[in-house]
Design a protein around this motif. Sequence first.
Motif, PDB file in Angstrom:
ATOM      1  N   GLN A  43       4.099   2.255  -8.505  1.00  0.00           N
ATOM      2  CA  GLN A  43       4.310   0.648  -8.199  1.00  0.00           C
ATOM      3  C   GLN A  43       3.743   0.182 -10.117  1.00  0.00           C
ATOM      4  O   GLN A  43       4.723  -0.252 -10.871  1.00  0.00           O
ATOM      5  N   VAL A  44       3.156   0.608 -10.706  1.00  0.00           N
ATOM      6  CA  VAL A  44       2.420   0.567 -11.440  1.00  0.00           C
ATOM      7  C   VAL A  44       2.434   1.241 -12.524  1.00  0.00           C
ATOM      8  O   VAL A  44       2.935   0.671 -13.866  1.00  0.00           O
ATOM      9  N   LYS A  45       2.647   2.435 -12.906  1.00  0.00           N
ATOM     10  CA  LYS A  45       2.917   3.283 -13.238  1.00  0.00           C
ATOM     11  C   LYS A  45       4.801   3.679 -13.790  1.00  0.00           C
ATOM     12  O   LYS A  45       4.984   3.853 -14.984  1.00  0.00           O
ATOM     13  N   GLY A  46       4.951   3.071 -13.016  1.00  0.00           N
ATOM     14  CA  GLY A  46       6.678   3.436 -13.383  1.00  0.00           C
ATOM     15  C   GLY A  46       6.961   4.347 -12.927  1.00  0.00           C
ATOM     16  O   GLY A  46       6.204   5.569 -12.890  1.00  0.00           O
ATOM     17  N   MET A  47       8.621   5.660 -12.609  1.00  0.00           N
ATOM     18  CA  MET A  47       8.426   6.615 -12.830  1.00  0.00           C
ATOM     19  C   MET A  47       9.502   6.902 -13.265  1.00  0.00           C
ATOM     20  O   MET A  47      10.801   6.282 -13.997  1.00  0.00           O
ATOM     21  N   ALA A  82      14.263  12.739  -8.124  1.00  0.00           N
ATOM     22  CA  ALA A  82      13.428  13.757  -7.011  1.00  0.00           C
ATOM     23  C   ALA A  82      12.793  12.792  -5.914  1.00  0.00           C
ATOM     24  O   ALA A  82      13.081  13.479  -4.734  1.00  0.00           O
ATOM     25  N   PHE A  83      12.385  12.023  -6.090  1.00  0.00           N
ATOM     26  CA  PHE A  83      11.700  10.697  -5.199  1.00  0.00           C
ATOM     27  C   PHE A  83      12.697  10.501  -4.195  1.00  0.00           C
ATOM     28  O   PHE A  83      12.822  10.527  -2.507  1.00  0.00           O
ATOM     29  N   ALA A  84      14.361   9.948  -4.400  1.00  0.00           N
ATOM     30  CA  ALA A  84      15.104   9.406  -3.496  1.00  0.00           C
ATOM     31  C   ALA A  84      15.610  10.590  -2.731  1.00  0.00           C
ATOM     32  O   ALA A  84      16.611  10.489  -1.507  1.00  0.00           O
ATOM     33  N   GLN A  85      15.538  11.944  -3.355  1.00  0.00           N
ATOM     34  CA  GLN A  85      16.332  12.886  -2.794  1.00  0.00           C
ATOM     35  C   GLN A  85      15.456  13.641  -1.404  1.00  0.00           C
ATOM     36  O   GLN A  85      15.974  14.098  -0.216  1.00  0.00           O
ATOM     37  N   ASP A  86      14.310  13.490  -1.851  1.00  0.00           N
ATOM     38  CA  ASP A  86      13.135  13.623  -1.309  1.00  0.00           C
ATOM     39  C   ASP A  86      12.003  13.341  -1.095  1.00  0.00           C
ATOM     40  O   ASP A  86      11.494  13.609  -1.950  1.00  0.00           O
ATOM     41  N   PRO A  87      11.325  12.061  -0.520  1.00  0.00           N
ATOM     42  CA  PRO A  87      10.145  11.343  -0.598  1.00  0.00           C
ATOM     43  C   PRO A  87       8.869  12.501   0.080  1.00  0.00           C
ATOM     44  O   PRO A  87       7.748  12.471  -1.052  1.00  0.00           O
ATOM     45  N   ASN A  88       8.944  14.040   0.001  1.00  0.00           N
ATOM     46  CA  ASN A  88       8.343  14.407   0.017  1.00  0.00           C
ATOM     47  C   ASN A  88       7.918  15.773  -1.273  1.00  0.00           C
ATOM     48  O   ASN A  88       7.004  16.764  -0.965  1.00  0.00           O
ATOM     49  N   ASN A  89       8.667  15.344  -1.754  1.00  0.00           N
ATOM     50  CA  ASN A  89       8.743  15.703  -3.323  1.00  0.00           C
ATOM     51  C   ASN A  89       7.481  15.097  -4.750  1.00  0.00           C
ATOM     52  O   ASN A  89       7.213  15.400  -5.236  1.00  0.00           O
ATOM     53  N   VAL A  90       7.020  14.203  -3.470  1.00  0.00           N
ATOM     54  CA  VAL A  90       6.233  13.261  -4.660  1.00  0.00           C
ATOM     55  C   VAL A  90       4.742  13.341  -4.851  1.00  0.00           C
ATOM     56  O   VAL A  90       4.304  13.481  -6.522  1.00  0.00           O
ATOM     57  N   PHE A  91       4.517  13.950  -3.813  1.00  0.00           N
ATOM     58  CA  PHE A  91       3.049  14.714  -4.424  1.00  0.00           C
ATOM     59  C   PHE A  91       2.948  16.014  -5.200  1.00  0.00           C
ATOM     60  O   PHE A  91       1.652  16.013  -6.020  1.00  0.00           O
ATOM     61  N   PRO A  92       3.891  17.497  -4.784  1.00  0.00           N
ATOM     62  CA  PRO A  92       3.416  18.248  -5.576  1.00  0.00           C
ATOM     63  C   PRO A  92       3.993  17.215  -7.189  1.00  0.00           C
ATOM     64  O   PRO A  92       3.751  18.175  -8.097  1.00  0.00           O
ATOM     65  N   VAL A  93       5.046  16.666  -7.299  1.00  0.00           N
ATOM     66  CA  VAL A  93       5.683  16.436  -8.413  1.00  0.00           C
ATOM     67  C   VAL A  93       4.325  15.369  -9.072  1.00  0.00           C
ATOM     68  O   VAL A  93       4.170  15.588 -10.533  1.00  0.00           O
ATOM     69  N   TRP A  94       3.767  14.389  -8.597  1.00  0.00           N
ATOM     70  CA  TRP A  94       2.969  13.818  -9.083  1.00  0.00           C
ATOM     71  C   TRP A  94       1.596  14.875 -10.013  1.00  0.00           C
ATOM     72  O   TRP A  94       1.023  14.755 -10.889  1.00  0.00           O
ATOM     73  N   ILE A  95       1.261  16.015  -8.605  1.00  0.00           N
ATOM     74  CA  ILE A  95       0.376  16.883  -9.625  1.00  0.00           C
ATOM     75  C   ILE A  95       0.758  17.331 -10.576  1.00  0.00           C
ATOM     76  O   ILE A  95      -0.427  17.694 -11.737  1.00  0.00           O
TER      77      ILE A  95
END
Length: 530
Positions: free
Chosen positions: A314-318, A325-338
Amino acid sequence: MFLGAIDVHFTWIDWVVVALYMGLTTWIGHLMSGKAATVKDFFLGGRSMPWWAVSGSMIATEISALTFIGVPGAVFALKGDWTYLQWGVGSVIARGIVGYWLVPLYYRKEIYSPYDFMGNRLGEGVRRLVTVLFSMGAILGQSVRVLVTALILQTVTPLSMNTCIWAIGGFAVVWTLMGGMRTVIWTDVIQFCVFVLGGVLALGWLVGHLGWNEIVAINTGVPLPDGGSVDKMRIFDFTAPWTDKMLNYTFWVGVIAMPFQNLAAFGTDQLNAQRMFCCGSEKDARKAMLWSSVSLVTTLLMLAVGSGLFAWYQVKGMTPDEAAAFAQDPNNVFPVWITTVLPVGLTGLILAGAFAAAISSLDSVLAALSQTTLSAVLGRKKMECEEGSARMVKLSRMMVVMWAVFLSLFAIWLEGERRESGSKNLIDLAFGMVSYTYGPLLGILLAAILPGKKSLEGVLLGVVVSVGLVAWMRPELPSLLAAMGLPVAWLVESRPQIAFPWMFPVNALITLGCAMLPLGKSIRVGREHD
């Protein structure tokens, strides 16, 4: 897939860290495993494992990569919050019951699994039936863990999902064959430590860059497209079951339905129960079970990470690739962030811990499936008579490979079904899959413990009715029928409107009730059957 532009952030240095970590873990597990000269050594660790290691192994198996990836993804999703934590109440209740009631029953006689206990009480036919149920449940439930791990691997590589699944299955076989349960438990302990370290480092990074107060503020009153709002850090939901029967994460589900689920998970599922049998005494087994409740702290940690990730984007944007990737599957969020945010090297360490945690769960289920299969096919007496033979250990290892192939194939099928149905909540998927078998298994265990006459025919009837009810409620059967070209509209339209967690107590009671019916030859509980 939208991850092609993201895997470039996973550098050769990260791959070196992953390779070193996996190699070091394998080497340590091999050193700690000792020699699996007998079936007892291979499956029960020689009944010589310290209780704290067994407890750590239970936690590592329970949380695995599913918690590491699925929980933050569930919080990050549109209407995600912390209400999943309410299920922990039922988990604590169940561990107390297992520790103080079931452990003494299991330790009165040396057995390899709860299915030996049920077979001794209700006969060889029941032993074989519960072994089939466990095998079915293990494949259904653990296939979701394979998908989670494959999702992580796919994030950092250009490999297809199917290739990732086969790679994970192959590594799990190697770990399982190294030394049986000793290797499984010691590698689990290592993964638990790295898993928690990864969660702490991630949360520390998020809090350090955003501030905890900012994270809380951003997660409060989040507007929804329909005009409403959601508090993404809400824990309690006291909605009555009859007000909205389709809600999964409520306080009442946590304190009424989930104790049945967890009692089945820790008392009848060989994946967890096998660890209890690795302790040297009843007292140590109880301590291991009770202390495994610490897993709730890890769940809380990953819920906080999920809220932190929501605030971060929300702060940094994407980027467009991340948004896709997040719209396709929210489970992508943590591995993508890492992969895209953390420094090189640290990315490799945390994802290596996630890989290893998932694989340690898989090697556990492969060992459990192998043991229960041999026990059902050969019989407990034959296993005990030939436990030190090279032939029996060889058969055990062959079973491990066979089940790994079957599990990987089912995971590939399930991923196709998940994509087609649009199912994105991995936590719901994992618990929903085991709802087919946990209720019947618990009902049979209760039938084996409670006094009175029981019959194999009644047990079979209860199992058929219970599994049929879940198949009616779940989407897998309609999908399978549709693939065969059969009409499914009638099945979907007549489906009961009730949240799947309620099927754990309902099916346990149905199976127990049917077992008491005067069908066929009755068996009086308490009589030992060899």
